[in-house]
Write an enzyme that holds these catalytic residues in place. Structure first.
Site, PDB file in Angstrom:
ATOM      1  CD  GLN A  31       6.983  -3.187   9.897  1.00 42.76           C
ATOM      2  OE1 GLN A  31       6.086  -3.857  10.245  1.00 42.76           O
ATOM      3  NE2 GLN A  31       7.010  -2.118   9.007  1.00 42.76           N
ATOM      4  CG  HIS A  62      -1.366  -3.904  -4.989  1.00 48.56           C
ATOM      5  ND1 HIS A  62      -0.330  -4.502  -5.168  1.00 48.56           N
ATOM      6  CD2 HIS A  62      -1.241  -3.204  -3.632  1.00 48.56           C
ATOM      7  CE1 HIS A  62       0.579  -4.368  -4.034  1.00 48.56           C
ATOM      8  NE2 HIS A  62      -0.050  -3.541  -3.335  1.00 48.56           N
ATOM      9  CG  ASP A  86       3.519  -2.848  -1.307  1.00 50.91           C
ATOM     10  OD1 ASP A  86       2.899  -2.232  -2.294  1.00 50.91           O
ATOM     11  OD2 ASP A  86       2.770  -3.134  -0.275  1.00 50.91           O
ATOM     12  CG  ASP A 155      -1.969  -1.862   1.624  1.00 54.00           C
ATOM     13  OD1 ASP A 155      -1.899  -2.823   1.996  1.00 54.00           O
ATOM     14  OD2 ASP A 155      -1.434  -1.434   0.374  1.00 54.00           O
ATOM     15  CB  SER A 156      -2.915  -2.098   7.943  1.00 54.91           C
ATOM     16  OG  SER A 156      -3.965  -3.123   8.194  1.00 54.91           O
ATOM     17  N   PRO A 162       2.916  -3.428  14.629  1.00 50.95           N
ATOM     18  CG  PRO A 162       4.607  -2.893  12.864  1.00 50.95           C
ATOM     19  CD  PRO A 162       4.162  -4.082  13.844  1.00 50.95           C
TER      20      PRO A 162
END
Lengths: 284, 284
Positions: A31, A62, A86, A155-156, A162
């Site tokens: 990406q 989060h 991240d 956590d996509s 992808p």
């Protein structure tokens, strides 16, 4: 001269942020990755032109993806995180002393490298001893696991590109198998508001319901995601996130949060009627 | 050719909607009024370049500003609505047979005329028998009232321009006086997310707290308002919107809603920590 970052939330809706400068632009095998600096949101990074996080409001996402399952079962020890390059999810998980091991599987090493360089605010715990970092396809990784984790956090990115495989029936079935009898699966569940996102959300929800006896959806206000109305999926083998929440136990941990609290935890599962209707399992 | 409507949410953030055409543009004594047609949101209207409502999501705002107080006290009979020229608040109030009288005070007659012409979806009940329409300054109107209403809904614009007086201490004091001993005051309370809005919210909240023994804030997801995270203020002389909510009583009314339900009612008062902190009455 003014520089603006513009994101298309749908073909007919755009969200724009005035930026001071672009800090990074690159392409990985998977990406395009960009990092920007802005007055309103601090630094923020995008994948294929979609905001993943901003320094200003990453705490909301989060807090909600981590503290809701952790407060539901305070005995969680082994966690699998899929995506989350991240590092924000691992940062929040690292605040629980009870957690013994965090396996994190991110398909794109460049995301982690870039976040370590530009976003130490979220990436700060990625080198912690408890964390095992795997640069692999989460879909393949989870296939090999059985009865191993108390919690899986997905956590996509969105379910195209992808992240696509992380919204399939095969993947949810393998997550079920990889979880032990206390297992909880939490995933980012898209937005109910714009039709294209709501469709993905419905489809994902329908697939999860086929495997897990407990399936709930909860919501948060995330202003830099399309519509600002974002959902999370909570699926589990036995834990109910409302009736099994032990508020005193969580509050006694003394974890300071800017968004999450145990009242909000309960409140976040109360969904608007139109969202509840989207999740009714109609044959289509 | 593409036409886009763009709104500045802050100096550094813009929200843009692709429009099919502009249906109306005019100027009243008080403000500029525009009506647009769009694919994503249907028709929408703006005052001084700020979105007031869209056909797609007005149900969220109107459900939350009306059903929360009505479910808290099912015996509300006399209601004062200030602002709300589009008629959506009156439409929702009109669904309660128990309400005997609705006084609506809108400063700008042109807003009502334009909404009647272009937005019958919200303006549909403005000519109902129970509704008394006054084209006056709400600030002055409420000064003359004493012990008269069960509910006052302040459905105003932001606290600058024509709506400014509806966020003052004098106004809230007069609302207190205009309410009877069961009185409830609900107002749109801005957003907590962007600093300029949060400042107005803090100031308004601080002023209301000086008059009313019960003061709460609740939230909703309104994607076309800045940040999508919108607050409402609930102040009252005795009713507590959580402990006095009689869920069965409201559910037995059979009022169908697309956003509101009694679980959401309770959940909407559970605020994120950062929002709660904004409302702590610090000396500044």
């Amino acid at each position: 001269m003014e520089l603006w970052y513009t994101e298309e939330h749908t073909d007919n809706v755009r969200f724009s942020i005035k930026i001071d400068k672009q800090l990074y632009s690159g392409k990985s095998e998977f990406q395009r990755i960009d990092v920007f600096e802005s007055k309103e949101f601090g630094k923020f990074f995008t994948l294929d032109g979609l905001i993943m996080l901003t320094e200003k409001d990453e705490f909301i996402y989060h807090d909600m993806i981590v503290h809701v399952p952790m407060a539901t079962n305070p005995n969680i020890k082994k966690v699998l995180v899929i995506g989350a390059g991240d590092g924000g999810t691992v940062r929040e998980l690292s605040r629980y002393k009870t957690i013994e091991r965090i396996d994190m599987v991110e398909i794109d090493k460049l995301v982690v490298d870039i976040c370590k360089e530009y976003l130490p605010q979220t990436a700060c715990q990625l080198d912690s001893e408890k964390v095992n970092l795997y640069f692999e396809d989460g879909l393949k990784f989870v296939r090999t696991k059985e009865n191993e984790y108390d919690l899986i956090i997905v956590d996509s990115t969105d379910p195209f590109g992808p992240g696509e495989g992380l919204f399939t029936k095969e993947f949810y079935g393998n997550c079920y198998k990889a979880l032990n009898e206390n297992g909880i699966l939490v995933n980012q569940h898209e937005s109910p508001y714009y039709e294209s996102y709501a469709k993905s959300m419905k489809r994902a929800h329908k697939r999860i319901v086929e495997f897990f006896p407990v399936c709930k959806v909860y919501q948060a206000h995330i202003p830099t995601y399309p519509s600002g109305h974002w959902l999370f999926g909570f699926a589990s083998k036995k834990y109910n996130p409302i009736t099994d929440l032990d508020e005193n136990a969580w509050n006694s941990l003394g974890i300071k949060t800017k968004y999450y609290n145990t009242d909000l935890h309960k409140g976040s599962f109360a969904l608007p009627n139109y969202v509840k209707e989207l999740m009714v399992n109609k044959d289509e």
